[in-house]
Design an enzyme around this catalytic site. Structure first.
Site, PDB file in Angstrom:
ATOM      1  N   HIS A  10       0.848  -1.203   0.000  1.00  0.00           N
ATOM      2  CA  HIS A  10       0.000   0.000   0.000  1.00  0.00           C
ATOM      3  C   HIS A  10       0.881   1.251   0.000  1.00  0.00           C
ATOM      4  CE1 HIS A  10      -3.525   2.414   0.472  1.00  0.00           C
ATOM      5  NE2 HIS A  10      -3.077   2.945   1.588  1.00  0.00           N
TER       6      HIS A  10
ATOM      7  N   ASP B 183      -6.427  -2.064   3.889  1.00  0.00           N
ATOM      8  CA  ASP B 183      -5.070  -1.556   4.023  1.00  0.00           C
ATOM      9  C   ASP B 183      -4.641  -1.452   5.484  1.00  0.00           C
ATOM     10  OD1 ASP B 183      -4.684  -1.383   1.232  1.00  0.00           O
ATOM     11  OD2 ASP B 183      -5.804   0.483   1.183  1.00  0.00           O
TER      12      ASP B 183
HETATM   13  C1  GRF Z   1       1.003   0.782  -6.488  1.00  0.00           C
HETATM   14  O1  GRF Z   1       1.243   2.103  -6.065  1.00  0.00           O
HETATM   15  C2  GRF Z   1       0.325  -0.005  -5.406  1.00  0.00           C
HETATM   16  O2  GRF Z   1       0.807   0.245  -4.134  1.00  0.00           O
HETATM   17  C3  GRF Z   1      -1.071   0.556  -5.578  1.00  0.00           C
HETATM   18  O3  GRF Z   1      -1.272   0.535  -6.968  1.00  0.00           O
HETATM   19  C4  GRF Z   1      -0.020   0.776  -7.600  1.00  0.00           C
HETATM   20  C5  GRF Z   1       0.199  -0.330  -8.584  1.00  0.00           C
HETATM   21  O4  GRF Z   1       1.330  -0.132  -9.373  1.00  0.00           O
HETATM   22  N1  GRF Z   1      -2.037  -0.045  -4.759  1.00  0.00           N
HETATM   23  P1  GRF Z   1       1.846  -1.276 -10.349  1.00  0.00           P
HETATM   24  O5  GRF Z   1       0.624  -1.852 -11.050  1.00  0.00           O
HETATM   25  O6  GRF Z   1       2.557  -2.305  -9.527  1.00  0.00           O
HETATM   26  O7  GRF Z   1       2.754  -0.575 -11.323  1.00  0.00           O
END
Ligand code: GRF
Length: 206
Positions: free
Chosen positions: A114, A155
């Site tokens: 998160h 979360d």
């Molecule tokens: C990340 O910031 C994750 O923490 C959030 O969504 C984003 C996903 O990024 N919940 P990716 O798909 O891994 O590039």
């Protein structure tokens, strides 16, 4: 789990999959004693599916139909994931809250990433909300956490790793997003390495 076998990871994604990519890379490089055995997306267009296919990892698409009950969807999702017998389920940019119909199939084995610190900005748009809070003088920094998902709480759950991320006065939202993603990409690996090591130790001590 056999300590001599790499841990089996199921990675759930909804979009770009940059965190999935660092997990795939760390497994390939031997930085994690693990292998990604399946990638599951709730979004058929998620670029992360391409990342999985590129390295011959099964890429499953499981879209929730509008009329479908959320818990029924979660039960079906659990079946898809269970077919791959994962040791761990990693939520890496998975944009759905999972109900007990999913979580009870993987007790103590679901890990979430998160882009905020424990107790702050749960849910979607965490980075934007932190950026706004900074602009209003409500916070001085934000962060990233990796935590276990024991129940339907959003979360929250036992924290495995966390790191503060500074917000700078001249930051644009894009600049802050970039800094946070950079931290995510190493914190997820650090947290997984630590979990895999401790579970492998406790297993071998039995
Ligand atoms: C990340 O910031 C994750 O923490 C959030 O969504 C984003 C996903 O990024 N919940 P990716 O798909 O891994 O590039």
């Amino acid at each position: 789990m056999n300590k001599k076998q790499p841990a089996r990871l199921a990675v759930l994604i909804s979009g770009n999959g940059s965190n999935l990519q660092v997990v795939l890379d760390a497994c390939a490089a031997g930085e994690l004693a693990a292998q990604v055995v399946v990638v599951v997306s709730n979004n058929a267009d998620a670029f992360g599916l391409e990342r999985a296919r590129k390295v011959q990892v099964p890429a499953e698409i499981k879209v929730k139909q509008r009329a479908q009950d959320r818990r029924a969807y979660d039960a079906e999702l659990a079946k898809v994931v269970l077919d791959y017998h994962p040791d761990w389920v990693i939520l890496a940019g998975w944009m759905r809250i999972l109900s007990s119909e999913f979580l009870e199939s993987f007790p103590g084995r679901v890990i979430n990433l998160h882009p905020a610190l424990p107790g702050t900005f749960p849910g979607t748009h965490a980075i934007e909300r932190a950026y706004d809070a900074y602009q209003h003088g409500q916070i001085e920094h934000t962060g990233v956490m990796v935590h276990l998902v024991p129940d339907e709480g959003v979360d929250c759950g036992p924290v495995l790793a966390q790191q503060v991320v500074p917000i700078l006065p001249q930051d644009t939202l894009e600049a802050l997003e970039g800094r946070i993603h950079g931290v995510e990409h190493h914190l997820i690996i650090e947290a997984l390495a630590s979990v895999l090591q401790s579970t492998s130790l406790s297993f071998s001590e039995k």
